[in-house]
Design a protein around this motif. Structure first.
Motif, PDB file in Angstrom:
ATOM      1  N   ASP A  90      46.219  33.196  34.257  1.00 13.66           N
ATOM      2  CA  ASP A  90      45.394  34.215  33.612  1.00 13.66           C
ATOM      3  C   ASP A  90      43.900  34.070  33.858  1.00 13.66           C
ATOM      4  O   ASP A  90      43.144  34.992  33.560  1.00 13.66           O
ATOM      5  N   GLY A  91      43.446  32.943  34.339  1.00 14.06           N
ATOM      6  CA  GLY A  91      42.025  32.707  34.520  1.00 14.06           C
ATOM      7  C   GLY A  91      41.452  31.948  33.343  1.00 14.06           C
ATOM      8  O   GLY A  91      42.079  31.816  32.293  1.00 14.06           O
ATOM      9  N   HIS A  92      40.209  31.452  33.501  1.00 14.76           N
ATOM     10  CA  HIS A  92      39.587  30.663  32.442  1.00 14.76           C
ATOM     11  C   HIS A  92      38.089  30.582  32.670  1.00 14.76           C
ATOM     12  O   HIS A  92      37.587  30.835  33.759  1.00 14.76           O
ATOM     13  N   TRP A  93      37.371  30.216  31.617  1.00 11.16           N
ATOM     14  CA  TRP A  93      35.934  29.963  31.697  1.00 11.16           C
ATOM     15  C   TRP A  93      35.733  28.513  32.117  1.00 11.16           C
ATOM     16  O   TRP A  93      36.430  27.616  31.649  1.00 11.16           O
ATOM     17  N   VAL A 106      36.609  31.878  36.149  1.00  9.73           N
ATOM     18  CA  VAL A 106      37.501  31.742  37.293  1.00  9.73           C
ATOM     19  C   VAL A 106      38.649  32.721  37.079  1.00  9.73           C
ATOM     20  O   VAL A 106      39.409  32.575  36.122  1.00  9.73           O
ATOM     21  N   PRO A 107      38.802  33.736  37.944  1.00  6.93           N
ATOM     22  CA  PRO A 107      39.889  34.702  37.736  1.00  6.93           C
ATOM     23  C   PRO A 107      41.256  34.073  37.998  1.00  6.93           C
ATOM     24  O   PRO A 107      41.381  33.129  38.776  1.00  6.93           O
TER      25      PRO A 107
END
Length: 142
Positions: A90-93, A106-107
């Motif tokens: 899902d992506g993350h900071w 980060v996608p």
């Protein structure tokens, strides 16, 4: 995400319905086999999308147990049991070592979604189902 069978003829579809009612212990075997093929396809797709080889992400792809879904159909899940799989999906900071956001997002690479689409397009579900029906007919179980 659900998988639909489109390549079966009307006779094969009727035979499949009879087989699932008459021989109920055989249908989960088919679902386990299809789930294992889906797991290997998704794992292969994730290896091509996620290049970082540290950690255990690539080794944690699993096929779940066969169970009865909400509408009475047989269901098998494919999932990744690594603790950071949802971050890859899902992506993350980005955060520093104290847990503060650095501002970069980060996608997600979506390997599960892309792998399942590839598996659906491959036609493995229909081919395995046809093989299973032929085997049941050959063994005189139907």
């Amino acid at each position: 995400m659900s998988i639909q069978m489109n390549g079966l003829t009307d006779f094969q579809r009727d035979l499949f319905n009879v087989a699932t009612r008459e021989v109920p212990k055989e249908a989960p075997k088919l679902m386990r086999k299809i789930g294992s093929k889906a797991r290997s396809t998704v794992a292969k797709k994730s290896r091509s999308l996620v290049k970082k080889k540290t950690g255990m992400y690539h080794k944690k792809w699993k096929r779940g147990k066969v169970f009865v879904g909400y509408h009475g159909e047989l269901v098998v899940r494919v999932y990744n049991s690594s603790p950071h799989a949802h971050l890859v999906e899902d992506g993350h900071w980005m955060v520093d070592h104290e847990g503060n956001k650095t501002g970069d997002f980060v996608p997600g690479k979506k390997p599960m979604d892309k792998g399942m689409r590839e598996f659906e397009a491959s036609g493995d579900v229909e081919s395995e189902t046809v093989k299973w029906l032929d085997e049941l007919l050959r063994k005189n179980k139907l």
